[in-house]
Design a protein around this motif. Structure first.
Motif, PDB file in Angstrom:
ATOM      1  N   GLU A 149      36.787  44.265  36.008  1.00 48.45           N
ATOM      2  CA  GLU A 149      37.580  43.118  35.579  1.00 48.45           C
ATOM      3  C   GLU A 149      39.064  43.366  35.854  1.00 48.45           C
ATOM      4  O   GLU A 149      39.763  42.511  36.387  1.00 48.45           O
ATOM      5  N   ARG A 150      39.516  44.573  35.515  1.00 40.69           N
ATOM      6  CA  ARG A 150      40.935  44.880  35.695  1.00 40.69           C
ATOM      7  C   ARG A 150      41.321  44.746  37.174  1.00 40.69           C
ATOM      8  O   ARG A 150      42.326  44.135  37.513  1.00 40.69           O
ATOM      9  N   THR A 151      40.471  45.316  38.049  1.00 43.24           N
ATOM     10  CA  THR A 151      40.782  45.278  39.479  1.00 43.24           C
ATOM     11  C   THR A 151      40.766  43.841  39.991  1.00 43.24           C
ATOM     12  O   THR A 151      41.653  43.417  40.731  1.00 43.24           O
ATOM     13  N   ALA A 152      39.747  43.080  39.584  1.00 45.82           N
ATOM     14  CA  ALA A 152      39.621  41.707  40.082  1.00 45.82           C
ATOM     15  C   ALA A 152      40.787  40.856  39.595  1.00 45.82           C
ATOM     16  O   ALA A 152      41.324  40.029  40.324  1.00 45.82           O
ATOM     17  N   ARG A 153      41.217  41.068  38.351  1.00 43.02           N
ATOM     18  CA  ARG A 153      42.342  40.274  37.833  1.00 43.02           C
ATOM     19  C   ARG A 153      43.632  40.601  38.578  1.00 43.02           C
ATOM     20  O   ARG A 153      44.452  39.732  38.823  1.00 43.02           O
ATOM     21  N   GLY A 177      35.142  34.183  35.986  1.00 48.73           N
ATOM     22  CA  GLY A 177      35.421  33.808  37.378  1.00 48.73           C
ATOM     23  C   GLY A 177      35.981  34.945  38.217  1.00 48.73           C
ATOM     24  O   GLY A 177      35.900  34.922  39.448  1.00 48.73           O
ATOM     25  N   TRP A 178      36.529  35.979  37.559  1.00 49.19           N
ATOM     26  CA  TRP A 178      37.122  37.089  38.306  1.00 49.19           C
ATOM     27  C   TRP A 178      36.112  37.810  39.193  1.00 49.19           C
ATOM     28  O   TRP A 178      36.483  38.476  40.149  1.00 49.19           O
ATOM     29  N   TYR A 179      34.802  37.663  38.878  1.00 52.65           N
ATOM     30  CA  TYR A 179      33.816  38.440  39.651  1.00 52.65           C
ATOM     31  C   TYR A 179      33.843  38.061  41.131  1.00 52.65           C
ATOM     32  O   TYR A 179      33.452  38.835  41.989  1.00 52.65           O
ATOM     33  N   LYS A 180      34.374  36.834  41.412  1.00 54.13           N
ATOM     34  CA  LYS A 180      34.420  36.395  42.818  1.00 54.13           C
ATOM     35  C   LYS A 180      35.362  37.254  43.646  1.00 54.13           C
ATOM     36  O   LYS A 180      35.269  37.289  44.867  1.00 54.13           O
TER      37      LYS A 180
END
Ligand code: HEM
Ligand SMILES: [Cu+2]
Length: 566
Positions: free
Chosen positions: A328-332, A341-344
């Protein structure tokens, strides 16, 4: 003679060899070692996979094995190749590359030990395989008495264990050497994982070594009977630890490699080290959850082992939390938004991420199934049914193996000084999907048909057309479909590995190790007290095993002569 190249600007002189080593990554000698270990493990995958397909088709009633090939012979080879050979060779090859990379190269002495270990394992393997081929050792990969194989099978196993110990001691020597040269520093994280794994490999294989040494004189006929309870207990003290060695190996890639692949940072260094330490200390003590329905073990002792097994769930939950926090941290950071939605923003098209990611997701149902099996009442329902086979094709056959597959797409180019091309990456993504779908079918069908009572380790039979057994057939068809997809996956994966090893374009591939967060808190130095962790581990082992083993020996059941049931 080495050419000396003056380095401009840095005022430092490096030898040509040092310089090429630096430019080219791993030294050629260390690379060769890992290359060979990895090659053996993927050849084992190929052979074991083909045998798996034969079993799957047999179980579905689609294939009758020729009279010269016994179902239990095939099953023994499948188990030995996939859970002993593939995993041991991959783990050692991977961690030796990791030690070489993070500790500045292997010591020549250590490299030699790993080579001796390699040949001991290969010779041992030949000793074990010849009796299997001759149908003199169809005792399955668990080989516990009273079934007895040709004594040469067990002699082979002893050699394999000794070969593994060579590699474990080699790793200890390299780590000790590094620590002496770097007083007060933390062992690099991947080497910390390697230390944990080799400690477990050594201490976990001690009981099986003792077991096999008592079996050999019995298999030769020099002693008449054997204590079956002691043998089974010693086996599972090892077997259960082995499972967690694979798990710890996979986890090392989840914590250290995957964050780098997705362009992120590592999760808390301290918590990572605590996960490793707790797995090392609490691991060996769960063996009796494989013996929940065995007679002659008191309820209190079984209860303690189940408690210890479940306590390993604690570091596992920490791992799950840590990984999703990193994702999550990396995607954000990359602009991912929303609650989910961050998983995209994660690199789903990169096999080096996709394969271990699916491995992690598979561990959720796999772990849940394991907790169900550790429960006495539920274990009565699924014990020795196909459910269990479904369970370990999810754990080792998916969570662990898909992580190993994911590692191969950077480790193999790294050691062969080549690069992962977009085509092979694409092949890897398709391979991952094929494997996932194949396992969903196969493992799903195995779980379900197990609940309906279909036994594991049983060649095809309709029990005289009994209605219950006929009811299993439709599910077994799914098993066969899954197995067929999986063999396609095996072929794709083996092709990818050998292509990356010998044919991919030359180039430099990085060994991906994620950094800590910039504001990370400093890890306290007490985490480095390996002597203490080993003492604690031995105390836990003593707590779990001294009383029951003493009881089995003092109040021994009648000894058993050897049986050949096949
Ligand atoms: C092509 C892929 C595969 C197929 C089709 C397959 C199929 C099967 C089948 C049908 C059985 C057993 C049945 C029985 O109990 O009668 C089995 C057992 C087993 N498989 Fe697989 N498998 C595959 C891959 C794997 C992998 C990758 C692993 C582990 C890394 C694995 C580990 C095992 C083990 C440990 C057993 C139990 C052996 C025993 O009970 O002694 N398999 N497999
Ligand atoms: Cu276990």
């Amino acid at each position: 003679m080495e050419t000396v190249i003056p380095q401009s600007g840095k005022g430092k002189i490096q030898t040509f060899k040092e310089k090429t080593n630096k430019v080219m990554g791993i030294s050629l000698e260390d690379a060769k070692l890992t290359k060979l270990y990895i090659s053996v493990s993927f050849i084992a995958l190929l052979l074991g996979g083909v045998l798996g397909l034969l079993q799957g088709l047999n179980r579905a009633g689609l294939l009758q094995l020729p009279t010269w090939l016994n179902y239990y012979q095939v099953l023994t080879a499948h188990g030995v190749l996939l859970v002993l050979v593939l995993t041991a060779f991959f783990t050692i090859g991977y961690f030796y590359a990791g030690l070489s990379h993070t500790l500045g190269g292997l010591l020549p002495k250590v490299r030699k030990m790993a080579w001796i270990g390699f040949w001991m394992k290969i010779v041992g393997f030949v000793f074990a395989v010849v009796p299997i081929l001759m149908n003199e050792a169809s005792v399955l990969y668990t080989f516990y008495p009273p079934m007895a194989a040709s004594p040469y099978f067990y002699i082979g196993l002893v050699l394999i264990v000794l070969g593994v110990w060579m590699c474990a001691f080699g790793a200890f020597i390299n780590v000790a050497h590094w620590r002496k040269k770097h007083p007060g520093q933390h062992l690099p994280i991947l080497s910390f994982f390697a230390t944990g794994v080799f400690v477990l490999l050594f201490f976990g294989s001690l009981p099986v070594a003792i077991e096999v040494l008592t079996i050999i004189p019995w298999a030769f006929g020099w002693v008449e009977t054997i204590n079956v309870m002691v043998a089974r207990t010693l086996f599972w003290a090892f077997g259960h630890t082995l499972v967690n060695i694979w798990y710890l190996t996979a986890v090392s890639a989840w914590y250290v490699i995957v964050p780098k692949v997705i362009g992120g940072r590592r999760w808390s260094d301290l918590l990572t080290r605590i996960v490793i330490i707790s797995l090392v200390i609490m691991n060996i003590t769960g063996g009796f959850h494989h013996q929940i329905v065995d007679p002659g073990i008191s309820e209190a002792v079984k209860y303690m082992h189940v408690f210890m097994s479940l306590s390993i769930g604690f570091p596992s939950l920490m791992t799950a939390f840590a990984m999703f926090a990193v994702f999550e941290r990396t995607a954000r950071r990359k602009g991912g938004k929303g609650l989910l939605g961050w998983y995209k923003k994660l690199p789903w098209g990169d096999v080096r991420f996709l394969a271990p990611m699916i491995a992690m997701i598979a561990f959720i149902p796999a772990g849940a199934g394991g907790i169900a099996q550790s429960t006495n009442q539920l274990n009565q329902v699924v014990h020795n049914t196909m459910w269990v086979v479904g369970h370990f094709h999810l754990t080792v056959g998916t969570s662990v193996i898909l992580t190993f597959f994911g590692i191969s797409y950077w480790l193999v180019p790294y050691i062969s000084k080549r690069v992962l091309t977009p085509q092979i990456n694409k092949l890897g993504v398709i391979q991952t999907i094929v494997w996932t779908v194949g396992m969903l079918f196969m493992s799903g069908a195995m779980h379900w048909v197990g609940l309906l009572g279909s036994p594991r380790r049983t060649s095809y039979t309709t029990y005289g057309d009994h209605a219950t057994a006929l009811g299993w057939d439709p599910y077994l068809m799914f098993l066969a479909v899954g197995g067929t997809l999986l063999i396609i996956g095996v072929l794709m994966q083996v092709y990818a590995v050998f292509h990356l090893m010998f044919f991919a374009p030359k180039g430099e591939t990085e060994f991906p190790i994620a950094e800590e967060e910039d504001n990370a808190t400093k890890t306290p130095y007490w985490t480095e007290r390996w002597g203490l962790w080993i003492v604690l581990m031995l105390l836990f082992v003593a707590m779990a095993y001294v009383i029951p083993l003493t009881e089995f020996i003092v109040n021994a059941p009648p000894g058993s002569p050897p049986f050949k049931t096949w």
